[in-house]
Every structure is written in C-alpha cells, then in structure tokens.
Scaffold this active site. Structure first.
Site, PDB file in Angstrom:
ATOM      1  N   LEU A  92       0.828  -1.205   0.000  1.00 33.02           N
ATOM      2  CA  LEU A  92       0.000   0.000   0.000  1.00 33.02           C
ATOM      3  C   LEU A  92       0.866   1.260   0.000  1.00 33.02           C
ATOM      4  CD1 LEU A  92      -2.947  -1.244   2.232  1.00 33.02           C
ATOM      5  CD2 LEU A  92      -2.949  -0.964  -0.251  1.00 33.02           C
ATOM      6  N   ILE A  93       0.803   2.061   1.053  1.00 34.43           N
ATOM      7  CA  ILE A  93       1.588   3.298   1.082  1.00 34.43           C
ATOM      8  C   ILE A  93       2.984   2.974   1.603  1.00 34.43           C
ATOM      9  CG2 ILE A  93       1.794   5.603   2.093  1.00 34.43           C
ATOM     10  CD1 ILE A  93      -1.253   5.687   2.158  1.00 34.43           C
ATOM     11  N   HIS A  94       3.969   3.134   0.740  1.00 29.64           N
ATOM     12  CA  HIS A  94       5.354   2.819   1.081  1.00 29.64           C
ATOM     13  C   HIS A  94       6.268   3.673   0.204  1.00 29.64           C
ATOM     14  CE1 HIS A  94       4.615   0.422  -2.462  1.00 29.64           C
ATOM     15  NE2 HIS A  94       5.912   0.273  -2.605  1.00 29.64           N
ATOM     16  N   GLY A  95       7.551   3.440   0.273  1.00 27.98           N
ATOM     17  CA  GLY A  95       8.541   4.283  -0.395  1.00 27.98           C
ATOM     18  C   GLY A  95       8.334   4.481  -1.877  1.00 27.98           C
ATOM     19  N   VAL A 128       5.104   6.637  -2.427  1.00 31.25           N
ATOM     20  CA  VAL A 128       5.324   8.010  -1.968  1.00 31.25           C
ATOM     21  C   VAL A 128       6.421   8.709  -2.774  1.00 31.25           C
ATOM     22  CG1 VAL A 128       6.080   9.408   0.003  1.00 31.25           C
ATOM     23  CG2 VAL A 128       4.471   7.521   0.359  1.00 31.25           C
TER      24      VAL A 128
END
Length: 160
Positions: free
Chosen positions: A12-15, A18
């Site tokens: 999901l939201i990770h490096g 982002v």
C-alpha cells in the site's frame, strides 16, 4: 475526478508509492479500497501517518468506493486508487464501477501462489479474481514497479 492509476501493491503506502508514483502522477488523493482496512483503526492510522502532506487519504469499502467514483465525488482531483489485491477492484466492478486497467507493482509470495513476474505472486483466488476482471469486465492488466521501468501488459496471463 481524474483516476490517474489503479494500482495493486500489497505494501500500500510505502517508499515507491510516496517517492515515485505520487509525484509522477501529481496525486492529490489516495483512495485505498479494502473491506478489511476500512474497519481497522490501527491500520488506518498507520496509513494516514505514511501519507505525504501533498495528498489526502481516503479509505473505502469496495461498495462505497464504487458509489463515490460513479457519482464523481472528487471531480477535478487527481486520484490514485490503491489496493493490496484484486478482490476490491472486482467488488467495485460488481457494484457498477469498472476500471479500464490495473497496474500491479508488488504482490508478495504466499501459500499456493504462482510467480508470474519478478515481484508478482498470484494465489489461485487472486488469479480467479483477475480472470473475472479480464474476461467479464474487459479490464487490462499491466506490471510496473516504478515509473522509469517499462510498463508490461500481462492481460493474457489471465485470459481463459
């Protein structure tokens, strides 16, 4: 609302999301679609913490997401739909919101999973969900980890 990408990445939201995808698409809103996370306050808090300031985060069940996307609730906003597996996208389709294409970034190995790309391991249940998306709804499936990498269509892997 401009859906800039429908992405499956089990992190999901990770490096990579982002650092690469949000700037690449100039994402204003991340819409995570997941019927489990929507009821998990700890996970929702962690995901909000990881969301960059430039983007807003919404977390919807597939049914609510389909309704909102059909009604174009975010008209004029650049939205990245993010899921950790194909099931929520299939559930959105069954509720009337069909996407044209899906980009897979990472689907980690799991029991009974078959590796179809370097970082994409698909379980029998996930394969069935992809097959239904492809064969019933005409969705195209692509694999791409980061924007600088070539985008590869893998729809044929899920045609019956």
């Amino acid at each position: 609302m401009a859906i800039v990408d429908v992405r499956i990445d089990d992190r999901l939201i990770h490096g990579q999301v982002v650092g690469f995808w949000i700037p690449h698409f100039n994402v204003e809103r991340i819409a995570i679609v997941d019927d489990v996370i929507v009821n998990d306050e700890a996970r929702k808090t962690a995901l909000k913490f990881g969301t960059p300031a430039r983007s807003k985060l919404s977390i919807f069940s597939p049914e609510k997401a389909a309704d909102k996307f059909i009604r174009k609730i975010d008209e004029g906003i650049r939205v990245l739909i993010l899921c950790n597996r194909p099931k929520p996208i299939l559930e959105m389709a069954k509720n009337g919101y069909v996407v044209n294409e899906i980009t897979i970034g990472n689907m980690s190995t799991k029991d009974d999973a078959k590796q179809i790309k370097k970082t994409v391991f698909v379980s029998p249940e996930e394969k069935a969900d992809f097959e239904e998306l492809v064969n019933t709804y005409g969705v195209k499936v692509f694999s791409q980890m980061v924007p600088s990498e070539p985008r590869e269509e893998i729809t044929e892997d899920f045609k019956k």
